[in-house]
Structures are given as C-alpha cells and as structure tokens.
Design a protein around this motif. Sequence first.
Motif, mmCIF file in Angstrom:
data_model
loop_
_atom_site.group_PDB
_atom_site.id
_atom_site.type_symbol
_atom_site.label_atom_id
_atom_site.label_comp_id
_atom_site.label_asym_id
_atom_site.label_seq_id
_atom_site.Cartn_x
_atom_site.Cartn_y
_atom_site.Cartn_z
ATOM 1 N N ILE A 42 0.578 -1.920 -0.179
ATOM 2 C CA ILE A 42 0.263 0.060 -0.093
ATOM 3 C C ILE A 42 1.614 1.195 0.173
ATOM 4 C CG2 ILE A 42 -1.063 1.279 1.445
ATOM 5 C CD1 ILE A 42 -2.785 -1.433 2.096
ATOM 6 N N GLY A 43 2.199 1.314 1.249
ATOM 7 C CA GLY A 43 2.344 2.284 1.358
ATOM 8 C C GLY A 43 3.476 2.886 -0.037
ATOM 9 N N GLY A 44 3.917 1.080 -0.728
ATOM 10 C CA GLY A 44 4.828 1.007 -1.767
ATOM 11 C C GLY A 44 4.021 2.331 -2.974
ATOM 12 N N GLY A 47 2.994 5.797 -2.732
ATOM 13 C CA GLY A 47 4.245 6.690 -2.876
ATOM 14 C C GLY A 47 4.455 7.291 -4.830
ATOM 15 N N LEU A 48 4.288 5.234 -5.123
ATOM 16 C CA LEU A 48 4.714 5.685 -6.753
ATOM 17 C C LEU A 48 3.880 6.309 -7.756
ATOM 18 C CD1 LEU A 48 6.328 1.598 -7.700
ATOM 19 C CD2 LEU A 48 7.192 3.885 -7.037
ATOM 20 N N ILE A 49 2.669 5.994 -7.464
ATOM 21 C CA ILE A 49 1.818 6.654 -8.133
ATOM 22 C C ILE A 49 1.800 8.486 -7.951
ATOM 23 C CG2 ILE A 49 -0.093 8.024 -7.885
ATOM 24 C CD1 ILE A 49 -1.533 4.891 -6.928
ATOM 25 N N TRP A 50 2.336 9.386 -6.541
ATOM 26 C CA TRP A 50 2.843 10.047 -6.268
ATOM 27 C C TRP A 50 4.131 10.652 -6.926
ATOM 28 C CZ3 TRP A 50 0.700 14.498 -3.849
ATOM 29 C CH2 TRP A 50 1.494 15.156 -3.550
ATOM 30 N N THR A 51 4.666 9.783 -6.895
ATOM 31 C CA THR A 51 6.218 10.330 -7.474
ATOM 32 C C THR A 51 6.000 10.386 -9.510
ATOM 33 O OG1 THR A 51 7.061 8.822 -6.468
ATOM 34 C CG2 THR A 51 8.605 9.498 -8.158
ATOM 35 N N TRP A 52 4.678 9.655 -9.958
ATOM 36 C CA TRP A 52 4.561 9.632 -11.043
ATOM 37 C C TRP A 52 4.100 11.152 -12.217
ATOM 38 C CZ3 TRP A 52 -0.559 9.315 -12.873
ATOM 39 C CH2 TRP A 52 -0.635 9.666 -14.232
ATOM 40 N N ALA A 53 2.393 11.480 -10.589
ATOM 41 C CA ALA A 53 2.091 12.218 -10.915
ATOM 42 C C ALA A 53 2.910 13.890 -10.877
ATOM 43 C CB ALA A 53 0.678 12.682 -9.670
ATOM 44 N N SER A 54 4.150 13.666 -9.821
ATOM 45 C CA SER A 54 4.500 14.818 -9.988
ATOM 46 C C SER A 54 6.053 15.202 -10.396
ATOM 47 C CB SER A 54 4.904 15.004 -8.149
ATOM 48 O OG SER A 54 6.250 13.936 -7.836
ATOM 49 N N GLY A 55 5.819 13.770 -11.713
ATOM 50 C CA GLY A 55 6.630 14.039 -12.411
ATOM 51 C C GLY A 55 8.078 13.566 -11.930
ATOM 52 N N GLY A 56 7.942 12.785 -11.189
ATOM 53 C CA GLY A 56 9.228 12.448 -10.417
ATOM 54 C C GLY A 56 10.229 11.060 -10.821
ATOM 55 N N LEU A 57 9.147 10.453 -11.625
ATOM 56 C CA LEU A 57 9.761 9.034 -12.140
ATOM 57 C C LEU A 57 11.563 8.593 -12.994
ATOM 58 C CD1 LEU A 57 7.153 7.551 -13.336
ATOM 59 C CD2 LEU A 57 7.670 7.131 -11.244
ATOM 60 N N ARG A 58 11.930 9.576 -13.503
ATOM 61 C CA ARG A 58 12.942 9.750 -14.016
ATOM 62 C C ARG A 58 14.448 9.982 -13.287
ATOM 63 N NH1 ARG A 58 12.632 14.150 -19.323
ATOM 64 N NH2 ARG A 58 10.750 13.086 -20.177
ATOM 65 N N GLN A 59 13.887 10.764 -11.797
ATOM 66 C CA GLN A 59 14.787 10.706 -10.902
ATOM 67 C C GLN A 59 15.411 9.385 -10.294
ATOM 68 O OE1 GLN A 59 12.793 13.590 -8.421
ATOM 69 N NE2 GLN A 59 14.463 14.766 -8.169
ATOM 70 N N ALA A 181 10.010 4.638 -1.891
ATOM 71 C CA ALA A 181 8.849 4.140 -2.678
ATOM 72 C C ALA A 181 9.239 2.595 -2.824
ATOM 73 C CB ALA A 181 8.079 4.695 -4.183
ATOM 74 N N VAL A 182 10.518 3.179 -4.013
ATOM 75 C CA VAL A 182 11.278 1.066 -4.109
ATOM 76 C C VAL A 182 11.255 1.018 -3.008
ATOM 77 C CG1 VAL A 182 12.500 1.187 -6.260
ATOM 78 C CG2 VAL A 182 11.662 2.389 -6.517
ATOM 79 N N PHE A 183 12.241 1.109 -2.407
ATOM 80 C CA PHE A 183 12.285 0.284 -0.955
ATOM 81 C C PHE A 183 11.227 -0.287 -0.088
ATOM 82 C CE2 PHE A 183 15.102 4.026 0.485
ATOM 83 C CZ PHE A 183 16.525 3.828 -0.561
ATOM 84 N N CYS A 184 9.946 0.289 -0.616
ATOM 85 C CA CYS A 184 8.835 -0.275 -0.101
ATOM 86 C C CYS A 184 8.721 -1.396 -1.107
ATOM 87 C CB CYS A 184 7.411 0.676 0.537
ATOM 88 S SG CYS A 184 7.768 1.785 1.319
ATOM 89 N N ILE A 185 8.473 -0.911 -2.026
ATOM 90 C CA ILE A 185 8.116 -2.088 -3.065
ATOM 91 C C ILE A 185 9.244 -3.287 -2.908
ATOM 92 C CG2 ILE A 185 7.431 -3.017 -5.436
ATOM 93 C CD1 ILE A 185 5.399 -0.892 -4.151
ATOM 94 N N ALA A 186 9.920 -3.104 -2.630
ATOM 95 C CA ALA A 186 10.716 -4.101 -2.821
ATOM 96 C C ALA A 186 11.019 -4.950 -1.328
ATOM 97 C CB ALA A 186 12.803 -3.777 -3.519
ATOM 98 N N THR A 187 10.388 -4.439 -0.244
ATOM 99 C CA THR A 187 10.471 -5.357 0.913
ATOM 100 C C THR A 187 9.224 -5.999 1.081
ATOM 101 O OG1 THR A 187 11.085 -2.687 2.563
ATOM 102 C CG2 THR A 187 9.704 -4.307 3.429
#
Length: 288
Positions: A42-44, A47-59, A181-187
């Motif tokens: 859920i948390g990850g 987090g990824l949705i927020w990152t995508w919406a804010s244009g931070g996926l490239r980071q 967010a990636v840490f959370c998904i991997a966890t």
Amino acid sequence: MTRTQATSIGFLAVLLWSLLALFTVGSTPTPPLLLNTICFSIGGTLGLIWTWASGGLRQLRSVGWRTYLFGTVGLFGYHALYFSALRMAPAAEAGLIAYLWPLLIVLFSGLLPGEHLRIGHLIGACLGFTGAAVIIAGGSSTGFQAAYLPGYGLALLCALTWSGYSVLSRRLGHTPTSSVAVFCIATAIASGALHLTLEETIWPDSGYGWASVVALGLGPVGLAFNVWDIGVKQGDIQILGTASYAAPLLSTLALVVAGIATPSWGLAIAAVLVTGGAALAARASLRR
C-alpha cells in the motif's frame, strides 16, 4: 528547506509511528510477514503514484542499485527482526531492547561529517530511553530470562539495523525521497516471498481488521518513511533521535484513548522524562 523545517517534517514520522501499536493490535490475527507484505504494498504503490503524478519517475532511474539495496535491507530488515523478536521473547523486554535505536542514532550521529555530539544530546537520549523503559517495562511480569536470548538478540539487531539505516541515510542526501517508494515495494516482495515459505496465510477477519491494515499502510508503514527520510537527511538528526522516544509515550496514550490501556503514574513520569530529554537535546543543538 531549512534545517528546522526538515526536523519538524521528520518528527511527523514519530507521530505516525505512535499509532503503530494501535493499528497492529487491530490487525490481529494476520501474521507479521503477511502484514508487512500488505502494508508496504500500500505504502509503496501510493508513493509511486505520487512520484509519477509529480513527474519524479525520471529521478528514480538515476538512483544506483546499491542505494535501492541499502534502503530495502533497512526497511525489510528492521520490521522482520522486530516482529520476529516479539514472537520469540516477551513483548516488553524485546520492545525495550529494540527501542535502543534512538539512543544509537544519537551516538552514531557523532561520526557524521559536520555533526558534533554534545553532553546534552547524550543526557537527553538517556532520559528518553529511561522514559521509554518506564512505559515498555511497566507491563512486564517476567523480567529478562535466558530462555528468550534468541529473541533478545534479534531485538538488538533490530535496533542496530534501524539506527544504522537512519544515520547512513545522511550520507545519501543526494538521493530523492521518492526512492523510498521503491524501498517499500521491494520490501513487500521480500516479505511476501518469506511469508509463503514460513507462515500460514491468515487474512484480516473483519472490517475493523482490514481498516487497521490499510491505516498501517497509509501512515506508520507508508508516509512515515518518506517524512523520516527528509528529516534524517536534511534536519537535526540528534534532536530527531532523542525526540523519537515520544513514540512509545504517544503510543501508550493512543491505547489509553482507545480504551485498550489504562492511565497510570508511570505514564506521567515517562512523559516528564521524554519531554525533558528532548528539551535537553534541543538546547544542546541550539548551543551549537
């Protein structure tokens, strides 16, 4: 962002972690690794949705695999060790050992470039630990016993894991917080794999249980890690370490409000100790 603002944001994690016990009780009888899997998913995902919406996926593409491995080991290792310790030893004693991590953060922070450990930080952290001990050990009737040494050892590893993760995160200040967010998904993936190997699958058995699990994923096992990342990277890590002892105090207060625990003089004494310890640490930082 100023150092004070980052410290305040980091303290939001302490407030969220104070709800960990309340929601964990509500999630019974879901086993710990399955609970990890659901909550970090859920948390990850959010987090990824927020990152995508804010244009931070490239980071995220610029973050090295060693950083992702470090973050995953920190999040997964802490929770796996914590839940296992509480299964193998009495909760009061194991929890008290695990709660050495704020004190260890204060101690280890003195090794960071640009940080200076003052006597006020040490005294404040010790007062905070004493306050936590009053709360956590207050319900203990057994004391430390040799039969539970494996559980105590896991609790100590738990404290070392989280304090090491928090302090070393300071050295990764250039890494975007969205990487959490990636840490959370991997966890979640690691927890799910171990769950299938070691545990029986028992889902939450009520609407209240599912609500508790979702709340865990949104707050204590979701947003909390993002704001903590900002705090330890850009804020005053010594104040954060000492102030983290407010978590067991606030956690107990939450249980009291929910009718699960009863108020006591020990709670009042712990409040004075934790507050005084945080004030001493803050004063030491201001003197710097």
